[in-house]
Design a protein around this motif. Structure first.
Motif, PDB file in Angstrom:
ATOM      1  N   GLY A  43      -6.396   4.139   3.031  1.00 54.67           N
ATOM      2  CA  GLY A  43      -5.455   3.807   4.095  1.00 54.67           C
ATOM      3  C   GLY A  43      -5.978   2.814   5.106  1.00 54.67           C
ATOM      4  N   ALA A  44      -7.132   2.203   4.833  1.00 54.18           N
ATOM      5  CA  ALA A  44      -7.737   1.276   5.796  1.00 54.18           C
ATOM      6  C   ALA A  44      -7.724  -0.156   5.264  1.00 54.18           C
ATOM      7  N   ILE A  45      -7.507  -1.084   6.196  1.00 50.76           N
ATOM      8  CA  ILE A  45      -7.536  -2.515   5.904  1.00 50.76           C
ATOM      9  C   ILE A  45      -8.484  -3.159   6.911  1.00 50.76           C
ATOM     10  N   VAL A  46      -9.363  -4.034   6.435  1.00 47.25           N
ATOM     11  CA  VAL A  46     -10.211  -4.816   7.339  1.00 47.25           C
ATOM     12  C   VAL A  46     -10.074  -6.279   6.944  1.00 47.25           C
ATOM     13  N   VAL A  47      -9.638  -7.111   7.888  1.00 50.17           N
ATOM     14  CA  VAL A  47      -9.584  -8.554   7.669  1.00 50.17           C
ATOM     15  C   VAL A  47     -10.971  -9.077   8.028  1.00 50.17           C
ATOM     16  N   LEU A  48     -11.655  -9.654   7.054  1.00 45.20           N
ATOM     17  CA  LEU A  48     -13.034 -10.112   7.245  1.00 45.20           C
ATOM     18  C   LEU A  48     -13.069 -11.432   8.016  1.00 45.20           C
ATOM     19  N   PRO A  49     -14.221 -11.750   8.628  1.00 43.57           N
ATOM     20  CA  PRO A  49     -14.330 -13.014   9.366  1.00 43.57           C
ATOM     21  C   PRO A  49     -13.989 -14.214   8.476  1.00 43.57           C
ATOM     22  N   ARG A  50     -13.302 -15.186   9.060  1.00 38.59           N
ATOM     23  CA  ARG A  50     -12.936 -16.401   8.315  1.00 38.59           C
ATOM     24  C   ARG A  50     -14.202 -17.131   7.873  1.00 38.59           C
ATOM     25  N   HIS A  51     -14.229 -17.477   6.605  1.00 41.41           N
ATOM     26  CA  HIS A  51     -15.362 -18.255   6.085  1.00 41.41           C
ATOM     27  C   HIS A  51     -15.027 -19.729   6.264  1.00 41.41           C
ATOM     28  N   PHE A  70      -6.077   8.519   6.311  1.00 43.71           N
ATOM     29  CA  PHE A  70      -6.866   8.946   5.157  1.00 43.71           C
ATOM     30  C   PHE A  70      -6.063   9.905   4.295  1.00 43.71           C
ATOM     31  N   LEU A  71      -5.753   9.466   3.087  1.00 41.75           N
ATOM     32  CA  LEU A  71      -4.935  10.213   2.124  1.00 41.75           C
ATOM     33  C   LEU A  71      -3.599  10.644   2.735  1.00 41.75           C
ATOM     34  N   GLY A  72      -3.127   9.891   3.698  1.00 47.50           N
ATOM     35  CA  GLY A  72      -1.867  10.214   4.363  1.00 47.50           C
ATOM     36  C   GLY A  72      -0.866   9.093   4.219  1.00 47.50           C
ATOM     37  N   PRO A  73       0.182   9.172   4.993  1.00 41.11           N
ATOM     38  CA  PRO A  73       1.240   8.181   4.864  1.00 41.11           C
ATOM     39  C   PRO A  73       0.992   6.902   5.663  1.00 41.11           C
ATOM     40  N   ASP A  74       0.061   6.952   6.633  1.00 35.99           N
ATOM     41  CA  ASP A  74      -0.111   5.818   7.546  1.00 35.99           C
ATOM     42  C   ASP A  74      -1.207   4.868   7.079  1.00 35.99           C
ATOM     43  N   ILE A  75      -1.212   3.690   7.690  1.00 36.27           N
ATOM     44  CA  ILE A  75      -2.201   2.655   7.375  1.00 36.27           C
ATOM     45  C   ILE A  75      -2.839   2.224   8.686  1.00 36.27           C
ATOM     46  N   VAL A  76      -4.142   2.018   8.673  1.00 40.81           N
ATOM     47  CA  VAL A  76      -4.865   1.575   9.862  1.00 40.81           C
ATOM     48  C   VAL A  76      -5.600   0.285   9.510  1.00 40.81           C
ATOM     49  N   ALA A  77      -5.601  -0.659  10.456  1.00 38.16           N
ATOM     50  CA  ALA A  77      -6.204  -1.969  10.168  1.00 38.16           C
ATOM     51  C   ALA A  77      -6.993  -2.486  11.357  1.00 38.16           C
ATOM     52  N   SER A  78      -7.941  -3.332  11.036  1.00 36.43           N
ATOM     53  CA  SER A  78      -8.714  -4.032  12.058  1.00 36.43           C
ATOM     54  C   SER A  78      -8.941  -5.457  11.560  1.00 36.43           C
ATOM     55  N   SER A  79      -8.809  -6.406  12.451  1.00 37.58           N
ATOM     56  CA  SER A  79      -9.044  -7.799  12.064  1.00 37.58           C
ATOM     57  C   SER A  79     -10.300  -8.324  12.735  1.00 37.58           C
ATOM     58  N   TRP A  80     -11.192  -8.793  11.906  1.00 36.43           N
ATOM     59  CA  TRP A  80     -12.409  -9.455  12.380  1.00 36.43           C
ATOM     60  C   TRP A  80     -12.317 -10.951  12.066  1.00 36.43           C
ATOM     61  N   VAL A 105       7.822   9.342   6.479  1.00 33.19           N
ATOM     62  CA  VAL A 105       7.721   8.164   7.332  1.00 33.19           C
ATOM     63  C   VAL A 105       6.281   7.678   7.325  1.00 33.19           C
ATOM     64  N   SER A 106       6.099   6.430   7.712  1.00 32.74           N
ATOM     65  CA  SER A 106       4.764   5.838   7.757  1.00 32.74           C
ATOM     66  C   SER A 106       4.681   4.891   8.945  1.00 32.74           C
ATOM     67  N   MET A 149       0.827  -1.195   0.000  1.00 31.98           N
ATOM     68  CA  MET A 149       0.000   0.000   0.000  1.00 31.98           C
ATOM     69  C   MET A 149       0.868   1.254   0.000  1.00 31.98           C
ATOM     70  N   THR A 150       1.943   1.217   0.762  1.00 33.68           N
ATOM     71  CA  THR A 150       2.832   2.378   0.818  1.00 33.68           C
ATOM     72  C   THR A 150       3.493   2.603  -0.539  1.00 33.68           C
ATOM     73  N   ALA A 151       3.925   1.528  -1.189  1.00 30.70           N
ATOM     74  CA  ALA A 151       4.529   1.669  -2.518  1.00 30.70           C
ATOM     75  C   ALA A 151       3.508   2.191  -3.520  1.00 30.70           C
ATOM     76  N   ALA A 152       2.271   1.721  -3.432  1.00 33.39           N
ATOM     77  CA  ALA A 152       1.234   2.179  -4.349  1.00 33.39           C
ATOM     78  C   ALA A 152       0.908   3.657  -4.140  1.00 33.39           C
TER      79      ALA A 152
END
Length: 193
Positions: free
Chosen positions: A151-159, A112-122, A18-19, A1-4
């Motif tokens: 800048g957001a990542i969500v890991v969806l519940p395992r199927h 959001f439109l910045g250098p950082d990434i935020v994630a949550s795992s479900w 920095v990120s 994501m950072t490279a993109a």
């Protein structure tokens, strides 16, 4: 994501950038005593990695193939290590409780439109184990509405019938196109739209 997000940037363009990666840590088993499995409330605390140079995260040479992914993963492991101390969660709760307005406490990141990434795992939320009764029955697929946020990542519940994890990624259109076309990204992920 950072490279993109940083296409065709020379090292001078990336100088000083920095990120960081911000994510939720499940604290249910890290509390003393641990929260019971039947606890319905939110049992998580936000965490953030140290800030890494963007030039290091987007580098394709010098560290070997996937070196930048390994460096990012090591930063996440290092930040998670703080939670191995039995007192860390209690100290965090104490810090929040000591503030006049606990909701005013914020991590210093800009996803959001910045250098950082935020994630949550479900990933381990057992939505497929629930039966809603009658005609509804059990869910066949879990999704959330909307297009996501940059800048957001969500890991969806395992199927139960799938191997691996489904991950929803949000990026602005140009960065998303670069991510989908990245050979390095495709080494680690299968794109399903």
């Amino acid at each position: 994501m950072t490279a993109a997000r940083n296409p065709d940037s020379s090292s001078s363009d990336l100088e000083g950038r920095v990120s960081a990666f911000a994510y939720a840590v499940n604290t249910r088993s890290r509390m003393s005593p641990p929260l019971p499995s039947t606890y319905l409330g939110n049992g998580s605390v936000g965490s953030m990695t140290d800030r890494l140079p963007v030039s290091e995260l987007v580098a394709t040479g010098g560290q070997g193939q996937g070196g930048n992914v390994k460096r990012a993963a090591a930063a996440i492991r290092d930040s998670l290590q703080r939670f191995e101390s039995p007192s860390h969660v209690a100290e965090t709760v104490g810090l929040l409780a000591s503030r006049a307005d606990p909701s005013d406490f914020k991590h210093a990141f800009h996803a959001f439109l910045g250098p950082d990434i935020v994630a949550s795992s479900w990933a381990d939320v057992k939505v497929y184990d629930h039966n809603w009764g009658g005609e509804l029955g059990s869910p066949q697929l879990f999704r959330f509405p909307g297009d996501g946020a940059d800048g957001a990542i969500v890991v969806l519940p395992r199927h139960p019938s799938e191997d691996g994890l489904e991950v929803a990624v949000g990026l602005e259109l140009g960065a998303m196109e670069r991510l989908m076309g990245s050979a390095e990204f495709q080494r680690f992920a299968e794109v399903r739209c």
